[in-house]
Enzyme design. Sequence first.
Site, PDB file in Angstrom:
ATOM      1  N   GLU A  97       0.937  -1.155  -0.015  1.00 34.71           N
ATOM      2  CA  GLU A  97       0.045  -0.015  -0.010  1.00 34.71           C
ATOM      3  C   GLU A  97       0.746   1.249   0.047  1.00 34.71           C
ATOM      4  O   GLU A  97       0.766   2.238  -0.964  1.00 34.71           O
ATOM      5  CB  GLU A  97      -0.932  -0.061   1.037  1.00 34.71           C
TER       6      GLU A  97
ATOM      7  N   ARG B 173      -8.067   2.951  13.091  1.00 35.20           N
ATOM      8  CA  ARG B 173      -8.903   1.882  12.754  1.00 35.20           C
ATOM      9  C   ARG B 173      -8.973   1.052  14.111  1.00 35.20           C
ATOM     10  O   ARG B 173     -10.014   0.468  14.416  1.00 35.20           O
ATOM     11  CB  ARG B 173      -8.493   1.041  11.412  1.00 35.20           C
TER      12      ARG B 173
ATOM     13  N   GLU C 169     -11.139  -7.583   3.966  1.00 33.25           N
ATOM     14  CA  GLU C 169     -10.758  -7.649   5.195  1.00 33.25           C
ATOM     15  C   GLU C 169     -11.371  -8.372   6.402  1.00 33.25           C
ATOM     16  O   GLU C 169     -10.966  -8.743   6.974  1.00 33.25           O
ATOM     17  CB  GLU C 169     -10.272  -6.108   5.765  1.00 33.25           C
TER      18      GLU C 169
HETATM   19  N1  LUZ Z   1      -5.713   2.036   4.331  1.00 32.39           N
HETATM   20  C1  LUZ Z   1      -5.620   3.342   4.508  1.00 32.39           C
HETATM   21  C2  LUZ Z   1      -6.457   1.265   4.577  1.00 32.39           C
HETATM   22  O1  LUZ Z   1      -5.213   4.159   4.046  1.00 32.39           O
HETATM   23  N2  LUZ Z   1      -6.700   3.584   5.361  1.00 32.39           N
HETATM   24  C3  LUZ Z   1      -7.817   2.930   5.875  1.00 32.39           C
HETATM   25  O2  LUZ Z   1      -8.572   3.073   6.635  1.00 32.39           O
HETATM   26  C4  LUZ Z   1      -7.467   1.677   5.629  1.00 32.39           C
HETATM   27  N3  LUZ Z   1      -8.069   0.372   5.971  1.00 32.39           N
HETATM   28  C5  LUZ Z   1      -8.026  -0.851   5.779  1.00 32.39           C
HETATM   29  C6  LUZ Z   1      -6.986  -0.893   4.883  1.00 32.39           C
HETATM   30  N4  LUZ Z   1      -6.125  -0.183   4.335  1.00 32.39           N
HETATM   31 MO1  MOS Z   2      -4.909  -2.630   3.073  1.00 33.13          MO
HETATM   32  S1  MOS Z   2      -4.402  -3.429   4.862  1.00 33.13           S
HETATM   33  O1  MOS Z   2      -3.871  -2.279   1.870  1.00 33.13           O
HETATM   34  O2  MOS Z   2      -6.448  -2.750   2.510  1.00 33.13           O
END
Ligand code: LUZ
Ligand code: MOS
Length: 756
Positions: free
Chosen positions: A230, A308, A710
């Site tokens: 990510e 989160r 998820e």
């Molecule tokens: N990535 C992010 C995520 O930048 N913000 C989020 O709230 C998130 N939640 C789950 C997985 N990736």
């Molecule tokens: Mo995310 S943990 O790259 O949805």
Amino acid sequence: MKTIPEAALNIKGETQYIDDLPEPAGLLHAAVCPTPTAHGILHGLDSGPALALDPSVRVYTSADIPGKNQIGGVVADEPLFVDIHDGEGLYRGQSCALVLASSRPLARRAASLIRLDWEKLKPVVDEREAARNGSFVQSSRTQRSGDPEAAFKKCTTVVSGRVDSEGQEHVYLETQGALATPREGGGMLVVSGTQSPTGVQGAVAGVLGLPLNLVEVEARRLGGAFGGKESQGANWASLAALGAALSGRPVKIYLRRRDDMQRTGKRHPYSSDYKIGLDATGRILAYEVDFYQNSGACCDLSPAILSRSLYHATNCYHIPNVRITGNMCRTNLVPFTAFRGFGAPQAVFVIESAIDAAARRAGIDPDRVRRMNLFGPGDSTHYGQPLENCRAGAVVDRLFDKCSWDRLRAETDSFNSSHRLEKEGIAFIPICFGISFTNFFMNQGGSLVHVYKDGSVLVSTGAIEMGQQVSRKIAQVAAHALGVKLERVRVERTSTLTVANTFPTAASTGSDINGMAAAIACEQIEKRLVAKAASCLNAPESEIKIADSIIYRSGRPSELTWETLVNRCHFDRIDLSAHGFYSTPGLTFDEETQKGSPFAYHVYGAAALRVKLDVLRGTYQVDKVWAVHDVGASIDEAVDRGQIEGGLVQGLGWSLVEDLRFDAEGNLLADSLSTYKVPDIHFAPAAMDIEFLKDAPNAKAIMGSKAIGEPPFLYGIAGYFALLDALHAARPEGTLPYSIPMTPEKALDFIEGANR
Ligand code: LUZ
Ligand code: MOS
């Protein structure tokens, strides 16, 4: 000719990943010289022996960067290289120098010959030690509702304790990498293994000192990511691009498994303190928790992940009085990062542990406490979001029916009373997962759709295909919105040229946001097609419908074919392309009060697991899983089922087998797949009985669906509690630590009374 689905190409081994792409002429391979210890100062380096190895060798350091020595996407605290002039090395594996050579083995050998003038400093690896030192990535955050202090006074049972969870390695099949090619006019093309092409574009532009319009980033597909790409694809893309810019040649970087495991971020380890209070009937009146997140050496996505955790601190339970505090502790470990669940699993394990501890103290079955305190109609979360269409009760009721919970409990108890060397354990977990990026502004996406003049369709969006079949769902959305057969639709790779300013394919929102953006573009084209069909057929537009490549007039197929209609539009000079843009409506959040409705909706589910324990060996097997999951109206049932099974097994890996440990010096102990155990097909539950909640369309997402990526990960947490149940049957007087993973070693220690 029909479009061949991604999954079919994959099975035939025909999908290409970065290292499969044809190598451009003049390609140089990259390797990195890393910091040798977790903390230290780089006083300089000697690249002489590396350069002497081969004439093709080049060595670059922080001194060679034309732009900024910085790749931090959220906070500028992550240098690409440790500064060569007395820079501080923050974790083991951070880059000190980039080495290029004509072959990969040569580059790696040259990198190993670089001599560092390195002053070793003492590292901090423990999150609680960092907190005691006041070392944080950002200031701590608290969410409150009600008055927990007053409420604890009314409780008949109050329990406090500590809960720990280790990190988790992503183990994507394709390790991190990138291929960069210099372009005319100083531009750069990067094929990157990233969930976030726009994020990589920004990092590369910053390092090279270029405007975004000179940097093109594309991602065709990833061999898995799970959050690991990510933010963290940016590092390797920036190194490849820097090498390409400085050498004027194409550069490829691809990490070996061991280097990937040592140098890239993983799931955050957490250590937490909780306090929970029940009334005499088992109602949870109050809950307090302090999360100590091990953020690693740089900010990365830690604040969003911590958010989160705060939002999911009460899992699926209505608790009227809470105080939830999160601390982001800076240590000398790799920058921990996104991983499926994104801080929610860590928080959910804490509340589930607290409930278990309190129920046992009060002499109530923990599962009764779980069931009694579920969110119900009319409830709001502790952060103030009303739960519209709350399905917690529905999924749990259906699950209890489905697995005949009471009978299962009785059978398990009776098995245990008649077996000494084998024990069974069961547990159930309800889940509630908020869908939307916790950063408000990230909830947007775009698309570009072309209908070519032969009637075939090409869709581009910001969604990255990483094996989760988002491209299949988007193809289905586009086919439905245009009224064309699925086989006429192809979904193209993601590129910053076709869709700009995207956000990562993450937060389970890939098909929600990008599917909606694709539908919006398709609907524009469909309108033009309908208008044209009406004029061709001499009928009012209201009588025309296009579905499955057939043009209907007043509900009956007309003589006009899809191909002819498209061709007529083309000769009539009608635009057959459209751009779509979607931003999730209705999101609100006040950072000051920490209240609002940050999520578009919530996903509900419930799972029950049965574990069989070998008392002599401490080994165990999850032999059966029952789950009832709220998928909304599924766009593709096979894809959703696959995501539930995969998420659950990955969650079991985290709670039971994956042992991510660092020593006191900050070295990762298990850094290869021969020592780091992941759940394989033999570990996966022998039987998984998964049911979709029936008749439950979701008005808040594309075609009535719900996000899937998820939430099912959380089911894996029930693995720990089912094992706990079996372990208590083996040794009723023992107290097991709330500590993930509960490996066979820890289980055996418990059975033998060694870890009291
Ligand atoms: N990535 C992010 C995520 O930048 N913000 C989020 O709230 C998130 N939640 C789950 C997985 N990736
Ligand atoms: Mo995310 S943990 O790259 O949805």
